[in-house]
Design an enzyme around this catalytic site. Structure first.
Site, short mmCIF file in Angstrom:
data_model
loop_
_atom_site.label_atom_id
_atom_site.label_comp_id
_atom_site.label_asym_id
_atom_site.label_seq_id
_atom_site.Cartn_x
_atom_site.Cartn_y
_atom_site.Cartn_z
N ARG A 32 0.83 -1.25 -0.06
CA ARG A 32 0.05 0.12 0.09
C ARG A 32 0.86 1.23 -0.12
O ARG A 32 0.83 2.07 1.05
CB ARG A 32 -0.87 -0.13 1.15
CG ARG A 32 -1.83 -1.35 1.19
CD ARG A 32 -2.89 -0.99 2.32
NE ARG A 32 -3.75 -2.15 2.48
CZ ARG A 32 -4.91 -2.55 1.76
NH1 ARG A 32 -5.07 -1.69 0.81
NH2 ARG A 32 -5.56 -3.50 1.95
N ASP A 38 -8.96 1.69 -5.34
CA ASP A 38 -9.04 3.20 -5.42
C ASP A 38 -7.63 3.88 -5.21
O ASP A 38 -7.37 5.06 -5.71
CB ASP A 38 -10.04 3.57 -4.40
CG ASP A 38 -10.50 5.05 -4.66
OD1 ASP A 38 -10.80 5.45 -5.63
OD2 ASP A 38 -10.33 5.80 -3.37
N THR A 62 -10.62 -5.34 -6.81
CA THR A 62 -10.81 -5.13 -5.25
C THR A 62 -11.91 -6.31 -4.95
O THR A 62 -12.97 -6.25 -5.56
CB THR A 62 -11.30 -3.78 -4.70
OG1 THR A 62 -12.01 -4.05 -3.43
CG2 THR A 62 -11.98 -3.16 -5.59
N ASP A 66 -13.84 -5.72 -2.39
CA ASP A 66 -14.78 -5.10 -1.81
C ASP A 66 -15.95 -4.44 -2.72
O ASP A 66 -17.01 -4.13 -2.72
CB ASP A 66 -14.27 -3.88 -1.18
CG ASP A 66 -13.68 -4.11 -0.11
OD1 ASP A 66 -13.55 -5.28 0.33
OD2 ASP A 66 -12.97 -2.95 0.64
N ASP A 96 -15.85 -1.81 -4.83
CA ASP A 96 -16.45 -0.42 -4.36
C ASP A 96 -15.78 0.51 -5.31
O ASP A 96 -15.61 1.73 -5.06
CB ASP A 96 -15.83 -0.06 -3.14
CG ASP A 96 -14.34 0.15 -2.74
OD1 ASP A 96 -13.61 -0.56 -3.71
OD2 ASP A 96 -14.27 0.26 -1.55
N ARG A 148 -14.77 -2.25 3.75
CA ARG A 148 -14.39 -1.15 4.45
C ARG A 148 -15.33 0.07 4.44
O ARG A 148 -15.69 0.43 5.65
CB ARG A 148 -12.95 -0.65 3.98
CG ARG A 148 -12.14 0.18 4.93
CD ARG A 148 -10.93 0.72 3.88
NE ARG A 148 -9.64 -0.06 4.16
CZ ARG A 148 -8.63 -0.18 3.31
NH1 ARG A 148 -8.93 0.39 2.20
NH2 ARG A 148 -7.73 -0.64 3.96
O1 F6P Z 1 -8.52 -4.45 -0.09
C1 F6P Z 1 -9.61 -4.24 0.49
C2 F6P Z 1 -9.63 -4.82 1.76
O2 F6P Z 1 -9.79 -6.23 1.62
C3 F6P Z 1 -10.78 -4.40 2.84
O3 F6P Z 1 -11.66 -5.10 2.71
C4 F6P Z 1 -9.83 -4.44 4.10
O4 F6P Z 1 -10.40 -3.51 5.17
C5 F6P Z 1 -8.81 -4.27 3.79
O5 F6P Z 1 -8.36 -4.57 2.46
C6 F6P Z 1 -7.63 -5.14 4.61
O6 F6P Z 1 -6.35 -4.69 4.38
P1 F6P Z 1 -5.00 -5.44 4.76
O7 F6P Z 1 -4.62 -6.70 4.10
O8 F6P Z 1 -3.93 -4.54 4.74
O9 F6P Z 1 -5.03 -5.81 6.40
#
Ligand code: F6P
Length: 349
Positions: free
Chosen positions: A72, A103, A125, A127, A129, A171
């Site tokens: 990220r 996003d 994603t 999600d 979204d 999220r």
């Molecule tokens: O990529 C989206 C997501 O899967 C969300 O649904 C979730 O909140 C987040 O990533 C979790 O991220 P990480 O893998 O950094 O814990």
């Protein structure tokens, strides 16, 4: 043409299918030279890449995760991050970048466009979204995993006459919860787009019990919250994010546990929580996601060769189209609430 591909943000089943499609189409249809940056924008900032050819992509269609790694990373949040991105692309002779992400990753891509970076986005994603596309790959797999989990939770819930709370990812949006909840026959579906009144949820669970249904499945998105008031304060205290990423997103989780405890305390029904977490993101993509990811990859290479940069490939009415990147990022595609009100409602409670 020398084309680079990268995968950023949370991983997602189908990423390797896109990489494979980009590499094979680039090599075999256009004679491109393709490289992969490692760990999303991190690899571009740090100048880390690997050559990609059809041999490297053998047998990765069904493989979960991403062979390129992900992170990220937000170059705009790092000192000299953007300068280093531009330097890497120049040093490595990259003519165009295919950025596969959600996003955040595509938001970076969109901001790099005006700085001269020729980029095409691919929407990813679990999600679901991202605006501009009806579906992102990874979502179908995440829903499938959720439904399989709910089916399993149901039998143990019935045996023990329990309320089973199933916390799923999402999220800002409740797409996974709603699709998973509808397909799994949940008694309650709680999503971020519509804060829930816990008293009403408990009342409905009690009524179910009175009707002779002694077990219930409650599906809750990790980002769902109670309506403002003491419950919201209590839930906030129990779910405070433990860390924040480079894009300012807090690490969510915990609403399911809070909910199970509160339901048990208020109704007297024994309750348990299962948090699906990253199980939803791991493993092999469904056939739908493999096909969608492949279509997106092929279309992204076509957009590169048409010099249609600053675009994202997208699915609209069954067709793959190109939309301006800037219209896809910055505002999440929230749940179509008619799904809850018209499709799910008759079966809830
Ligand atoms: O990529 C989206 C997501 O899967 C969300 O649904 C979730 O909140 C987040 O990533 C979790 O991220 P990480 O893998 O950094 O814990």
């Amino acid at each position: 043409m020398r084309m680079a591909v990268l995968t950023g943000g949370g991983d997602c089943p189908g990423l390797n299918a896109v990489i494979r499609a980009v590499v094979l189409t680039g090599h075999q249809v256009h004679g491109d030279d393709v490289i992969g940056f490692l760990d999303g924008w991190r690899g571009v900032v740090d100048g880390r890449s690997v050559p990609l050819d059809p041999e490297r992509c053998r047998d990765i269609l069904a493989l979960g995760g991403t062979i390129l790694g992900t992170s990220r990373t937000n170059p705009f949040a790092e000192q000299e991050g953007v300068d280093r991105v531009l330097a890497t692309l120049g040093d490595q002779g990259v003519d165009a970048v295919v950025a596969i992400g959600g996003d955040d990753t595509l938001g970076v891509a969109s901001r790099l466009g005006p700085l001269g970076v020729r980029v095409v986005g691919v929407p990813k994603t679990i999600d679901n979204d991202l605006s501009g596309t009806e579906v992102t790959f990874g979502f179908d797999t995440a829903v499938q995993i959720t439904v399989e989990a709910i089916d399993r939770l149901r039998t143990t819930a019935e045996s023990h006459h329990r309320v089973m709370v199933c916390e799923v990812m999402g999220r800002h949006v409740g797409w996974i919860a709603t699709y998973g909840g509808i397909a799994g026959g949940a008694a309650e579906i709680l999503v971020p787009e519509r804060p829930f009144d816990l008293a009403v949820v408990c009342e409905r669970l009690v009524r179910r019990h009175q009707r002779g249904q002694y077990s219930s499945i409650v599906v809750v998105s990790e980002g769902a919250t109670p309506t403002e008031g003491p419950d919201a304060d209590s839930a906030r205290a129990a779910t405070a994010p433990r860390s924040v990423d480079a894009f300012g997103h807090g690490r969510l989780g915990g609403i399911g546990g809070w909910l199970a405890e509160e339901i048990e305390r208020r109704t007297g029904f024994e309750s348990r929580v299962t948090t699906l977490g990253h199980i939803q993101r791991g493993g092999t993509p469904t056939a739908f996601d493999r096909v969608l990811a492949t279509r997106f990859g092929v279309a992204a290479v076509a957009a590169v060769h048409d010099c249609e940069f600053a675009t994202m490939v997208a699915l609209q009415a069954g067709e793959i189209v190109r939309v301006p990147l800037e219209t896809a990022v910055g505002r999440p595609k929230t749940l179509d609430l008619s799904l809850l009100d018209e499709v799910a409602l008759p079966f809830l409670g």
